[in-house]
Design a protein around this motif. Structure first.
Motif, PDB file in Angstrom:
ATOM      1  N   LEU A   1       0.845  -1.201   0.000  1.00 23.13           N
ATOM      2  CA  LEU A   1       0.000   0.000   0.000  1.00 23.13           C
ATOM      3  C   LEU A   1       0.881   1.252   0.000  1.00 23.13           C
ATOM      4  O   LEU A   1       0.667   2.200  -0.756  1.00 23.13           O
ATOM      5  N   ARG A   2       1.895   1.218   0.866  1.00 23.30           N
ATOM      6  CA  ARG A   2       2.789   2.381   0.968  1.00 23.30           C
ATOM      7  C   ARG A   2       3.495   2.650  -0.367  1.00 23.30           C
ATOM      8  O   ARG A   2       3.584   3.792  -0.818  1.00 23.30           O
ATOM      9  N   ALA A   3       3.989   1.581  -0.994  1.00 21.41           N
ATOM     10  CA  ALA A   3       4.709   1.751  -2.255  1.00 21.41           C
ATOM     11  C   ALA A   3       3.827   2.475  -3.283  1.00 21.41           C
ATOM     12  O   ALA A   3       4.276   3.412  -3.950  1.00 21.41           O
ATOM     13  N   GLY A   4       2.570   2.050  -3.360  1.00 16.64           N
ATOM     14  CA  GLY A   4       1.650   2.672  -4.320  1.00 16.64           C
ATOM     15  C   GLY A   4       1.362   4.123  -3.979  1.00 16.64           C
ATOM     16  O   GLY A   4       1.248   4.982  -4.869  1.00 16.64           O
ATOM     17  N   LEU A   5       1.236   4.402  -2.681  1.00 19.35           N
ATOM     18  CA  LEU A   5       0.955   5.777  -2.245  1.00 19.35           C
ATOM     19  C   LEU A   5       2.156   6.685  -2.534  1.00 19.35           C
ATOM     20  O   LEU A   5       1.998   7.809  -3.025  1.00 19.35           O
ATOM     21  N   GLU A   6       3.343   6.178  -2.241  1.00 21.82           N
ATOM     22  CA  GLU A   6       4.540   7.006  -2.449  1.00 21.82           C
ATOM     23  C   GLU A   6       4.767   7.245  -3.935  1.00 21.82           C
ATOM     24  O   GLU A   6       5.139   8.348  -4.349  1.00 21.82           O
ATOM     25  N   LYS A   7       4.508   6.223  -4.723  1.00 21.16           N
ATOM     26  CA  LYS A   7       4.653   6.362  -6.173  1.00 21.16           C
ATOM     27  C   LYS A   7       3.725   7.458  -6.715  1.00 21.16           C
ATOM     28  O   LYS A   7       4.062   8.169  -7.652  1.00 21.16           O
ATOM     29  N   ALA A   8       2.569   7.591  -6.067  1.00 15.56           N
ATOM     30  CA  ALA A   8       1.618   8.617  -6.508  1.00 15.56           C
ATOM     31  C   ALA A   8       1.906   9.977  -5.878  1.00 15.56           C
ATOM     32  O   ALA A   8       1.128  10.916  -6.035  1.00 15.56           O
ATOM     33  N   GLY A   9       3.003  10.060  -5.124  1.00 16.04           N
ATOM     34  CA  GLY A   9       3.435  11.355  -4.603  1.00 16.04           C
ATOM     35  C   GLY A   9       3.001  11.677  -3.180  1.00 16.04           C
ATOM     36  O   GLY A   9       3.151  12.803  -2.719  1.00 16.04           O
ATOM     37  N   PHE A  10       2.464  10.696  -2.467  1.00 14.41           N
ATOM     38  CA  PHE A  10       2.018  10.964  -1.091  1.00 14.41           C
ATOM     39  C   PHE A  10       3.149  10.753  -0.087  1.00 14.41           C
ATOM     40  O   PHE A  10       4.038   9.929  -0.290  1.00 14.41           O
ATOM     41  N   SER A  11       3.064  11.526   0.976  1.00 10.92           N
ATOM     42  CA  SER A  11       4.002  11.346   2.075  1.00 10.92           C
ATOM     43  C   SER A  11       3.247  10.580   3.168  1.00 10.92           C
ATOM     44  O   SER A  11       2.222  11.037   3.665  1.00 10.92           O
ATOM     45  N   VAL A  12       3.727   9.379   3.486  1.00  9.54           N
ATOM     46  CA  VAL A  12       2.934   8.413   4.236  1.00  9.54           C
ATOM     47  C   VAL A  12       3.405   8.229   5.680  1.00  9.54           C
ATOM     48  O   VAL A  12       4.569   7.908   5.922  1.00  9.54           O
ATOM     49  N   SER A  13       2.497   8.427   6.633  1.00  8.16           N
ATOM     50  CA  SER A  13       2.762   8.040   8.021  1.00  8.16           C
ATOM     51  C   SER A  13       1.877   6.841   8.316  1.00  8.16           C
ATOM     52  O   SER A  13       0.816   6.684   7.711  1.00  8.16           O
ATOM     53  N   VAL A  14       2.317   6.007   9.252  1.00  4.25           N
ATOM     54  CA  VAL A  14       1.518   4.832   9.587  1.00  4.25           C
ATOM     55  C   VAL A  14       1.418   4.697  11.098  1.00  4.25           C
ATOM     56  O   VAL A  14       2.360   5.016  11.814  1.00  4.25           O
TER      57      VAL A  14
END
Ligand SMILES: NC(=O)c1ccc[n+]([C@@H]2O[C@H](COP(=O)([O-])OP(=O)(O)OC[C@H]3O[C@@H](n4cnc5c(N)ncnc54)[C@H](O)[C@@H]3O)[C@@H](O)[C@H]2O)c1
Ligand SMILES: [Zn+2]
Length: 353
Positions: A53-66
């Motif tokens: 999930l993170r990989a897809g979000l980062e690829k789309a330009g999101f900065s991800v916290s979990v």
């Protein structure tokens, strides 16, 4: 990928079935949300599905916290919500930052409540990973937590921006949890879709994809008709639940999973309907057979006293003006709400079955 729309005017949203976790980022990027997102999950699901999930979000330009909460219903509390508010702050979320719930119904309910209340409401995305969450809890906008005095007593309605269902995550779900979700799937057949119900009587059970689609479609229709459960229409989703909740409470939430207790409740409600002459006994037997064939319990636990079940039922959240209301099937595909069912009839069914 299929799209089912829940039509709620400005709160309308799509449910995507046949979606893939990796693709969530590019879908989210279509919205005018902030780049900073918080994924709420639990320790079990994080290990399995957060990386993709993170990989897809980062690829789309999101900065991800979990933030991964501990696994279990007993953590569905205000204390966990409080800890998550601090995580929102630490992650630097603003009012357009989406909160993404990755997990079962427990994660969805808590994350949804945090999203409903932090900064008076953040966008919210449901990514259900249990069958129960895919067919039930991720759709409809109910969010909340438990109090020591009772389940789901604190909450808010907060509809998601969209629901992203990847049924391939079910491959790691323990069998008992899968069967647990089947109870709610079968429920949709009994309350409103005779054709769907009959698929469960065929030799081969329908695919999970098909089950999720049909269930979401049914739940969407009910939610559209009665979003805030004020018109009595959403009540039909409680088929099997008044008795089911009493069974869960009587057994301290330890013996049965929710769907298992609901399965016993659905069967008991069908027996009550049959004994009142509202449902043909042949239809009652079809209901019992489908529930049993799914691997769910159908019989009442004899160790629980009928009197205890009755008194717990009268404390149900759905009791209005002291009158117990039961959802009863009148044929497969149709239920009615009956007020004031005699306690003797209920006792008979509980005692004899
Ligand atoms: N909001 C609603 O409308 C609504 C409706 C029904 C139920 N609920 C709530 O949902 C909750 C129950 O949800 P649930 O049955 O999903 O339970 P759950 O969230 O506890 O998940 C069940 C178990 O499966 C694990 N799990 C989740 N996904 C997995 C995967 N893909 N692979 C392996 N393990 C996985 C979880 O870690 C957990 O141990 C209850 O709190 C109930 O009140 C809410
Ligand atoms: Zn339920």
């Amino acid at each position: 990928m299929k799209k089912i729309t829940v039509n709620l005017k400005e709160r309308s949203y799509p449910i995507y079935t046949g979606a893939r976790l990796a693709g969530l980022g590019s879908e989210l990027a279509k919205f005018k949300f902030s780049r900073r997102v918080l994924v709420v999950t639990n320790t079990t699901v994080k290990k399995l599905y957060f990386p993709v999930l993170r990989a897809g979000l980062e690829k789309a330009g999101f900065s991800v916290s979990v933030s991964a909460i501990a696994d279990g219903e007993r953590y569905k509390t205000l204390q966990t919500v409080n800890a998550l508010y601090n995580e929102c702050l630490r992650a630097g979320l603003d009012r357009r930052s989406p909160v993404i719930a990755l997990g079962g119904g427990v994660v969805g309910d808590i994350a949804g409540f945090v999203a409903a209340t932090y900064m008076r409401g953040l966008p919210f995305v449901q990514v259900p990973t249990t069958l129960l969450a895919m067919v039930d809890s991720s759709v409809g906008g109910k969010t909340g937590v438990d109090l020591p005095g009772g389940k789901n007593l604190v909450g808010a309605f907060h509809q998601p921006a969209f629901v992203w269902i990847d049924t391939s995550t079910l491959k790691t779900l323990p069998a008992r949890q899968l069967i647990n979700g089947l109870a709610e799937v079968i429920k949709y057949g009994i309350i409103g879709d005779a054709d769907f119900f009959s698929l469960f009587e065929a030799k081969k059970l329908p695919s999970y994809e098909k089950m999720v689609e049909a269930s979401c479609l049914s739940k969407a229709k009910v939610v559209e008709a009665d979003e805030y459960e004020r018109k009595g229409l959403r009540e039909i989703l409680n088929y099997g639940h008044t008795i089911g909740h009493a069974i869960e409470t009587a057994t301290g939430y330890r013996k049965y999973l929710h769907g298992e207790a609901v399965a016993i409740g659905m069967n008991a409600a069908a027996a009550i309907a049959a004994s009142m002459g509202l449902l043909k006994d042949s239809e009652r037997r079809r209901i019992e057979n489908v529930i049993a064939r799914a691997g769910l319990p159908v019989r009442f636990d004899k160790t629980i006293a009928a009197g205890k079940i009755l008194s717990l039922m009268s404390r149900d959240k759905k009791v209005v003006d002291g009158k117990l209301r039961l959802v009863l099937p009148v044929k497969i595909g149709k239920v009615i709400v009956k007020a004031g069912v005699s306690p003797e009839v209920i006792k008979d069914v509980i005692g004899n079955k």
